[in-house]
Design a protein around this motif. Structure first.
Motif, PDB file in Angstrom:
ATOM      1  N   THR A  77       0.848  -6.434 -10.962  1.00 23.54           N
ATOM      2  CA  THR A  77      -0.372  -5.704 -11.127  1.00 23.54           C
ATOM      3  C   THR A  77      -0.652  -4.575  -9.912  1.00 23.54           C
ATOM      4  O   THR A  77      -0.497  -4.943  -8.585  1.00 23.54           O
ATOM      5  N   ARG A  78      -1.061  -3.512 -10.415  1.00 22.37           N
ATOM      6  CA  ARG A  78      -1.169  -2.423  -9.527  1.00 22.37           C
ATOM      7  C   ARG A  78      -2.459  -1.500  -9.631  1.00 22.37           C
ATOM      8  O   ARG A  78      -2.702  -1.297 -11.018  1.00 22.37           O
ATOM      9  N   PHE A  79      -3.013  -1.277  -8.674  1.00 23.22           N
ATOM     10  CA  PHE A  79      -4.436  -0.209  -8.820  1.00 23.22           C
ATOM     11  C   PHE A  79      -4.134   0.683  -8.123  1.00 23.22           C
ATOM     12  O   PHE A  79      -3.549   0.782  -6.990  1.00 23.22           O
ATOM     13  N   ASP A  80      -4.533   2.024  -8.676  1.00 19.95           N
ATOM     14  CA  ASP A  80      -4.626   3.424  -8.011  1.00 19.95           C
ATOM     15  C   ASP A  80      -5.815   4.230  -8.047  1.00 19.95           C
ATOM     16  O   ASP A  80      -6.343   3.851  -8.997  1.00 19.95           O
ATOM     17  N   LEU A  81      -6.195   4.677  -6.876  1.00 19.91           N
ATOM     18  CA  LEU A  81      -7.200   5.491  -6.917  1.00 19.91           C
ATOM     19  C   LEU A  81      -6.703   6.882  -6.466  1.00 19.91           C
ATOM     20  O   LEU A  81      -6.369   6.940  -5.323  1.00 19.91           O
ATOM     21  N   SER A  82      -7.257   7.791  -7.134  1.00 24.82           N
ATOM     22  CA  SER A  82      -6.862   9.378  -6.904  1.00 24.82           C
ATOM     23  C   SER A  82      -7.955  10.078  -6.756  1.00 24.82           C
ATOM     24  O   SER A  82      -9.006  10.027  -7.756  1.00 24.82           O
TER      25      SER A  82
ATOM     26  N   TRP B  15       0.766  -1.390   0.100  1.00 28.45           N
ATOM     27  CA  TRP B  15      -0.025  -0.135   0.041  1.00 28.45           C
ATOM     28  C   TRP B  15       0.942   1.070  -0.155  1.00 28.45           C
ATOM     29  O   TRP B  15       1.623   1.473   0.657  1.00 28.45           O
ATOM     30  N   THR B  16       0.463   2.209  -0.991  1.00 29.57           N
ATOM     31  CA  THR B  16       1.132   3.700  -0.999  1.00 29.57           C
ATOM     32  C   THR B  16       0.191   4.732  -0.815  1.00 29.57           C
ATOM     33  O   THR B  16      -0.931   4.515  -1.475  1.00 29.57           O
TER      34      THR B  16
ATOM     35  N   GLY C 219      -2.541   3.756  -3.426  1.00 26.99           N
ATOM     36  CA  GLY C 219      -1.809   2.658  -4.478  1.00 26.99           C
ATOM     37  C   GLY C 219      -2.113   1.303  -3.748  1.00 26.99           C
ATOM     38  O   GLY C 219      -1.527   1.358  -2.791  1.00 26.99           O
ATOM     39  N   TRP C 220      -2.590   0.286  -4.455  1.00 33.42           N
ATOM     40  CA  TRP C 220      -2.559  -1.072  -3.958  1.00 33.42           C
ATOM     41  C   TRP C 220      -1.862  -1.825  -5.035  1.00 33.42           C
ATOM     42  O   TRP C 220      -2.230  -2.088  -6.002  1.00 33.42           O
ATOM     43  N   GLN C 221      -0.820  -2.594  -4.544  1.00 37.92           N
ATOM     44  CA  GLN C 221      -0.080  -3.520  -5.200  1.00 37.92           C
ATOM     45  C   GLN C 221      -0.812  -4.957  -5.122  1.00 37.92           C
ATOM     46  O   GLN C 221      -0.616  -5.614  -4.355  1.00 37.92           O
TER      47      GLN C 221
END
Length: 416
Positions: free
Chosen positions: A362-367, A320-321, A355-357
């Motif tokens: 594969t990575r998912f980002d919600l902004s 998590w970022t 950000g969720w690795q």
């Protein structure tokens, strides 16, 4: 600004109504996952979206990479009347104040990059860095100037990067820019007009990436301005019938240069920063030319504009970022000559991202980004001719407008 004795007397809303803004107008981080840092660091990009943000960053890829984004935008425009006046027949029935929210509009972007040998990287990008829609309705006080507008700019580019040595890389992109512009207005009481114009133009950019240390990257990208001459059909509906015509309008998109920093402060915390410049001073006027009607000239006299942003990226857990950022954009329009377009003064963007690795590949980002577009003092006049009443009419809009945006970006990145 005065348009005299014309059945199509109005203000044509310019490209400034784009929901994306930076260096006065255009903010391109909405096309990628850098929305969560308010754009800070985007020209130091070394992922798939480097094909758009900085092609020199493609040389850092060690696998094929893909990124897709979905953008959702909500905009709100508020106008408070401070003594507008007019002698057109329906003036007193119009709403003097308006508080308008469009709801959600959206868009998306696709990016691809891959290494090509030890020193080369190539990629492709399809992105919509600017666009938006606003519908004020036909019963507000400014509908003689504008009732609704939709604007979109999309670009498709092929990019290549070359690594000179361990510290320096250069990049180049080239492709096509598409612009669509649709405007509805009420040129005189009882009439409505629609303009539906578009164009294609070539675009290119050059970039450089410098990595003085393993934990620090500096990226610089320069994009020459593009002049879109949009053309298309106009339709005016009146009690006397429907008139079909064609029109053209030039939009001068500014030269832009952006310098970005990505510096790792600790193993978990990185500093992101941006400085951007745009040469809007070349745009002196808007000129709308009807094939069988008037030529409408709107003085612009804009100025060059700067923006700056700063952000942080923090790895709170192995997968998590968190990101956060703030950016400030000065206005390209002086207060003395501000018009209904653009509905923005200086702009401040506040952003956050998660950000969720999902896996190693594969990575998912919600902004999320909130943009405060400032307050605009308006004093704008129009003089036209009403062929139904057989008499001239005049109108003066005096008031204050403000606008803000809520932007959400969903991004999925994949390595192969």
């Amino acid at each position: 600004m005065k348009f005299r004795r014309s059945p199509i007397s109005c203000l044509m809303l310019s490209i400034c109504s784009f929901h994306a803004a930076a260096s006065g107008i255009l903010r391109d981080e909405t096309a990628s996952a850098y929305l969560g840092s308010a754009g800070a660091g985007r020209a130091a990009d070394i992922g798939a979206s480097a094909a758009f943000n900085n092609p020199a960053g493609l040389t850092y890829l060690d696998h094929k990479a893909f990124q897709g984004t979905l953008l959702l935008v909500e905009d709100t425009f508020t106008f408070h009347d401070n003594g507008s006046s007019g002698n057109n027949a329906d003036f007193d029935q119009r709403k003097k104040d308006t508080d308008y929210g469009k709801g959600f509009s959206g868009g998306g972007s696709l990016f691809y990059g891959q290494p090509l040998g030890e020193k080369w990287g190539v990629g492709f990008a399809f992105a919509s860095p600017a666009g938006g829609a606003t519908d004020f309705g036909d019963n507000w006080i400014g509908s003689n100037f504008i009732e609704s507008v939709e604007v979109m700019v999309a670009v498709a580019v092929a990019s290549v990067g070359y690594r000179i040595n361990d510290q320096w890389s250069v990049g180049l992109s080239a492709g096509i820019s598409y612009m669509a512009w649709e405007l509805d207005m009420d040129p005189f009481p009882g009439a409505s007009e629609n303009l539906d114009l578009d164009s294609f133009e070539p675009v290119w950019s050059v970039s450089v990436m410098y990595q003085p240390w393993s934990h620090t990257r500096l990226g610089l990208r320069y994009t020459p301005g593009v002049t879109h001459e949009v053309t298309g059909k106009t339709t005016m509906t009146t009690p006397m019938g429907t008139l079909i015509d064609h029109a053209s309008q030039e939009f001068n998109l500014a030269d832009q240069a952006v310098l970005s920093l990505d510096h790792q402060l600790t193993p978990k915390l990185s500093l992101l920063a941006d400085v951007e410049w745009a040469q809007w001073s070349d745009w002196e006027e808007s000129r709308i030319i009807h094939d069988n009607g008037p030529t409408i000239v709107v003085d612009r006299d804009w100025k060059d504009a700067w923006s700056a942003g700063i952000g942080l990226s923090y790895q709170v857990a192995p997968d998590w970022t968190l990101k956060a950022g703030i950016a400030y954009d000065e206005s390209s329009v002086s207060k003395a000559i501000h018009k209904l377009d653009p509905p923005a003064d200086r702009q401040i963007a506040y952003a956050a991202g998660l950000g969720w690795q999902l896996s190693d590949s594969t990575r998912f980002d919600l902004s999320y980004q909130y943009m405060d577009l400032g307050d605009v003092e308006l004093n704008q006049s129009i003089e036209g001719f009403d062929p139904i009443a057989g008499a001239p009419f005049s109108q003066q809009i005096v008031g204050q407008s403000e606008a803000h945006l809520h932007i959400v970006n969903l991004s999925l990145s994949k390595r192969f």
